[in-house]
Scaffold this motif. Structure first.
Motif, short mmCIF file in Angstrom:
data_model
loop_
_atom_site.label_atom_id
_atom_site.label_comp_id
_atom_site.label_asym_id
_atom_site.label_seq_id
_atom_site.Cartn_x
_atom_site.Cartn_y
_atom_site.Cartn_z
N THR B 49 0.85 -1.18 0.00
CA THR B 49 0.00 0.00 0.00
C THR B 49 0.88 1.24 0.00
OG1 THR B 49 -1.81 -1.11 1.15
CG2 THR B 49 -1.70 1.29 1.38
N ASN B 97 -8.06 -0.33 -2.93
CA ASN B 97 -7.57 -0.11 -1.57
C ASN B 97 -7.97 -1.30 -0.72
OD1 ASN B 97 -8.44 0.96 1.33
ND2 ASN B 97 -6.61 2.04 0.59
N LYS B 98 -7.09 -1.70 0.22
CA LYS B 98 -7.33 -2.92 0.97
C LYS B 98 -7.60 -2.67 2.44
CE LYS B 98 -5.23 -7.42 1.90
NZ LYS B 98 -3.98 -8.16 1.94
N ASP B 99 -6.94 -1.67 3.01
CA ASP B 99 -6.88 -1.58 4.46
C ASP B 99 -7.92 -0.67 5.10
OD1 ASP B 99 -6.04 0.92 3.84
OD2 ASP B 99 -4.05 0.75 4.72
N PRO B 103 -9.32 4.49 -1.34
CA PRO B 103 -8.51 4.90 -2.47
C PRO B 103 -9.00 6.27 -2.96
CG PRO B 103 -10.20 3.39 -3.24
CD PRO B 103 -10.44 3.61 -1.77
N SER B 123 -12.64 -1.89 3.40
CA SER B 123 -11.60 -2.72 2.83
C SER B 123 -12.00 -3.27 1.46
CB SER B 123 -11.25 -3.86 3.79
OG SER B 123 -12.39 -4.59 4.10
N SER B 150 -5.11 6.11 0.40
CA SER B 150 -4.03 5.21 0.01
C SER B 150 -4.44 4.39 -1.21
CB SER B 150 -3.67 4.29 1.18
OG SER B 150 -4.71 3.37 1.41
N TYR B 152 -3.62 0.45 -3.07
CA TYR B 152 -3.04 -0.89 -2.88
C TYR B 152 -2.85 -1.56 -4.22
CZ TYR B 152 -3.01 -5.90 -1.68
OH TYR B 152 -2.70 -7.23 -1.56
N ASP B 153 -1.84 -2.41 -4.31
CA ASP B 153 -1.71 -3.26 -5.49
C ASP B 153 -1.01 -4.55 -5.10
OD1 ASP B 153 -2.22 -3.81 -8.15
OD2 ASP B 153 -0.37 -2.92 -8.89
N SER B 159 -4.60 -2.04 -9.38
CA SER B 159 -4.59 -0.58 -9.52
C SER B 159 -3.81 -0.23 -10.78
CB SER B 159 -3.93 0.07 -8.29
OG SER B 159 -4.78 -0.08 -7.16
#
Lengths: 169, 169, 169
Positions: B49, B97-99, B103, B123, B150, B152-153, B159
């Protein structure tokens, strides 16, 4: 004299070929050279939400902030895109929602729904869809809001409608 | 001799036409034949991230994994796309975005924000936007991360940043 | 006679130029005039969800409702797009999910994953990704569902797969 006669035949044949080629190329450039592309975001300025409405009204969205409008086929007063020539056109919708009522819009061609995008009923949702349509000259494409859903935009240009000619047919 | 003189006039006229046509076609192929298209995903390898940052820094994203880069106008060391010719270019952003920090990225042209995409602070959110821009030769387009958000990839290439020339102007 | 000989040389030179030009233009129109674009949505009719599956099966998605298929390169029986010529092709995926199992699909080229899109495990999620790929003639591109994820569609055409040739190479 025989040589001269043959040359005359040759010159006439070449003239015919060259004229045909020039005509063909002129016709091609009329269609193949067509340059059509637009992008617009929802609000002319500031920020705000359109919808949700629950009263059976038809809400065609007008994307008022013109980012690009080459060829002038998109009308930022009506929200409608009118195909200038028969061809394949690519469209994409990106709909943002802030207040939790969910973004939901459809792409409409000559009054008929073609594709749609629905987003979750949560805050700050972004949802997208896109498609290539075969349009005849004068076909009209626009974006319509679903009942009970809404769409948000601000000066970051979050909700957009774009389209361009891929090739004439 | 009169016939021969007329033929000479004809041959010269055809030569002029043919030369003009060849010149015109060469000019067209210099611009219309331009082939420019790229797609890149955020991370060169692995997963991770970028952000969120809360310290007023400007974070231009560098999409390091090149999927396609025909024409070489995208620079995977800087993240910048430099228009090789004046024309209409289509760009699209897909941010994952993961967390839960959400995004949020913007498309930037010569340092100015053009469009943005925001995603929910939850998430595994994916959010997209795209637009067609009229660029002059040497205009620079890249993607910037919003503060407090943020992106993520991982090796699934979630992304991405893509662009291509629609037509020169 | 000297003038006539010079004219003969001139006429022959022009014939050579014109023939070369016509041949070159014919070759160009074979490749540059190639018209390839498709859009399809997941279900032929009605509504429903495909997946989630948890048994290691490979689920290639077949987008059965053809919106556009110029050039016939997309096969709505198999879900596969077969490149008719070498070139740069743009693809986009829009995946919707209704029941909370999350939409997650990948774009696959000749059996290898290229890009993916994941959506949140919540109801009415829409997630998108897209990329431009350089394909050889006969390369095959399709969309595959991730294990444990699902994709929903109905007659609003929410889940779509589109692609088109940008330019031949």
């Amino acid at each position: 004299m025989k040589e001269q006669e043959l040359m005359l035949v040759e010159v006439k044949a070449q003239k015919t070929n060259l004229t045909a080629l020039i005509n063909k190329l002129q016709q091609q450039s009329i269609t193949e050279g067509k340059k059509v592309a637009f992008s617009a975001s929802l609000l002319a300025q500031g920020f705000g939400t359109i919808g949700p409405y629950n009263d059976n009204r038809v809400t065609n969205l007008v994307f008022r902030h013109v980012i690009t409008n080459i060829g002038g086929a998109y009308n930022p007063q009506t929200g409608g895109f009118t195909a200038p020539v028969k061809g394949a056109y690519h469209f994409e919708l990106h709909a943002c929602n802030k207040d939790g009522s969910g973004p939901a819009v459809m792409l409409v061609k000559n009054g008929f729904q073609v594709i749609s995008v629905w987003g979750q009923k949560a805050s700050f949702i972004s949802a997208s869809n896109g498609a290539t349509l075969l349009l005849n000259a004068r076909d009209v494409v626009y974006v319509r809001l679903y009942e009970e859903y809404s769409i948000y935009d601000n000066e970051d240009h979050l909700s957009t409608f774009s389209g361009h000619l891929l090739f004439p047919m």
